[in-house]
Enzyme design. Structure first.
Site, PDB file in Angstrom:
ATOM      1  N   GLY A 179       0.808  -1.212   0.000  1.00 41.54           N
ATOM      2  CA  GLY A 179       0.000   0.000   0.000  1.00 41.54           C
ATOM      3  C   GLY A 179       0.843   1.264   0.000  1.00 41.54           C
ATOM      4  N   CYS A 233      -3.691  10.154  10.558  1.00 36.28           N
ATOM      5  CA  CYS A 233      -3.102  11.380  10.018  1.00 36.28           C
ATOM      6  C   CYS A 233      -3.863  12.628  10.462  1.00 36.28           C
ATOM      7  CB  CYS A 233      -3.035  11.294   8.498  1.00 36.28           C
ATOM      8  SG  CYS A 233      -4.596  10.890   7.674  1.00 36.28           S
TER       9      CYS A 233
END
Length: 340
Positions: free
Chosen positions: A10, A146
């Protein structure tokens, strides 16, 4: 020191590989993928051509390592984490599986029981700015999301100094890479191009991490924007008393003066007067800024970062550096580009 990336196909996995192949203290020995066993890593991450000859290994063949960094899809590794813990001295988890400490909160925000609830609360929060001392001896680390990282760094000084009260509002914007390499139809360029897609108008899972870290209720919304990389958050909070921008600058400077990857950006001149994710691409910096509305007893806190770096792989490597006693900036020296 032997390192492995579990789930290296990924976007986050690719960033981990990029950082580790150039790390001065690490030998990247293994990169796993459930789908791509035997294929070259640089066939999936072409920016790594000439940097590594590694091929993807099946997760079952992980073997023993000094540190394993986990970048598999959320929930996929949760039930298997016990096995991973047995094969590594230190595990740094970049999934959402161990970010929360309360099983009931996990059910509320993820809609399912955690497959290994006894592991919740056993991972150190992987945010150096608030947990540096704990990270020095932590064998289990869970890196925050994040948007959560950006919001916590934006609001943390204000909460710590007792400047704000009540519910914290977090309005987050994120690029398409935040959805992952297998995001489905909604992540296709033809669907994302030219849009500002509000995908979480009244709540996002990262709100639980922010609440856990700051001890305040959080009202969060999230919007997908056309950028590939980057997160920007605008946070609003009521102040206990009128607060000036001079007060805010003093608070941020005091809290972040010694931090290698947090910069205070709130200027009256220049191209980028407040935190802008574009110029942070590929770097491990989080820029934080602020504005005051003293007549309304409201403060605005702003932060920007690269979601794949300080919002993911870079933060994980920073935690690893602290854990093993290396210079905190090792392998993370890239400053970003301008113009981009």
């Amino acid at each position: 020191m032997r390192a492995a990336v579990l789930g290296g196909a990924g976007y986050i996995g690719g960033e981990l590989v990029r950082l580790l192949v150039g790390h001065p203290h690490v030998q990247l020995a293994t990169v796993t993928s459930t789908r791509l066993g035997g294929r070259r890593v640089d066939s999936v991450h072409p920016n790594l051509r000439g940097a590594t000859d590694l091929t993807f290994t099946a997760p079952a063949d992980l073997g023993r390592h000094d540190v394993v960094l986990v970048a598999t899809p959320h929930l996929r590794d949760a039930a298997e984490m016990a096995g991973v813990l047995e094969r590594a001295a230190v595990v740094i988890d970049l999934t959402a599986d161990h970010r929360l400490t309360d099983p009931a909160a996990y059910v509320r925000h993820y809609g399912t029981e955690h497959p290994a609830p006894d592991l919740l609360g056993t991972f150190c929060r992987g945010l150096p700015e608030s947990h540096r001392e704990q990270l020095r001896t932590a064998d289990r680390v869970s890196v925050p999301g994040c948007m959560a990282t950006a919001a916590i760094l934006a609001l943390g000084p204000l909460v710590a100094d007792g400047l704000v009260d009540g519910t914290l509002s977090v309005d987050a914007r994120t690029g398409s890479s935040g959805s992952g390499a297998t995001s489905g139809d909604a992540g296709r360029h033809a669907e994302r191009a030219g849009t500002m897609r509000v995908f979480a108008p009244a709540g996002h899972r990262h709100a639980a991490e922010i609440e856990q870290a700051l001890g305040h209720q959080v009202a969060m919304s999230a919007t997908g924007v056309e950028a590939v990389r980057g997160v920007q958050v605008l946070c609003r909070a009521a102040t206990r008393a009128p607060v000036t921008e001079r007060d805010l600058r003093a608070s941020y400077r005091r809290h972040y003066a010694a931090e290698p990857f947090v910069r205070v950006v709130a200027r009256s001149r220049g191209l980028y007067r407040q935190p802008e994710p574009k110029i942070l691409s590929g770097s491990n910096f989080c820029d934080v800024g602020f504005a005051a509305l003293p007549e309304l007893d409201i403060v605005v806190a702003i932060a920007a970062l690269d979601n794949l770096m300080k919002g993911g792989a870079g933060n994980a490597v920073q935690c690893m550096n602290i854990r093993f006693g290396w210079p905190e900036t090792s392998g993370l020296e890239f400053l970003g580009l301008h113009p981009v």
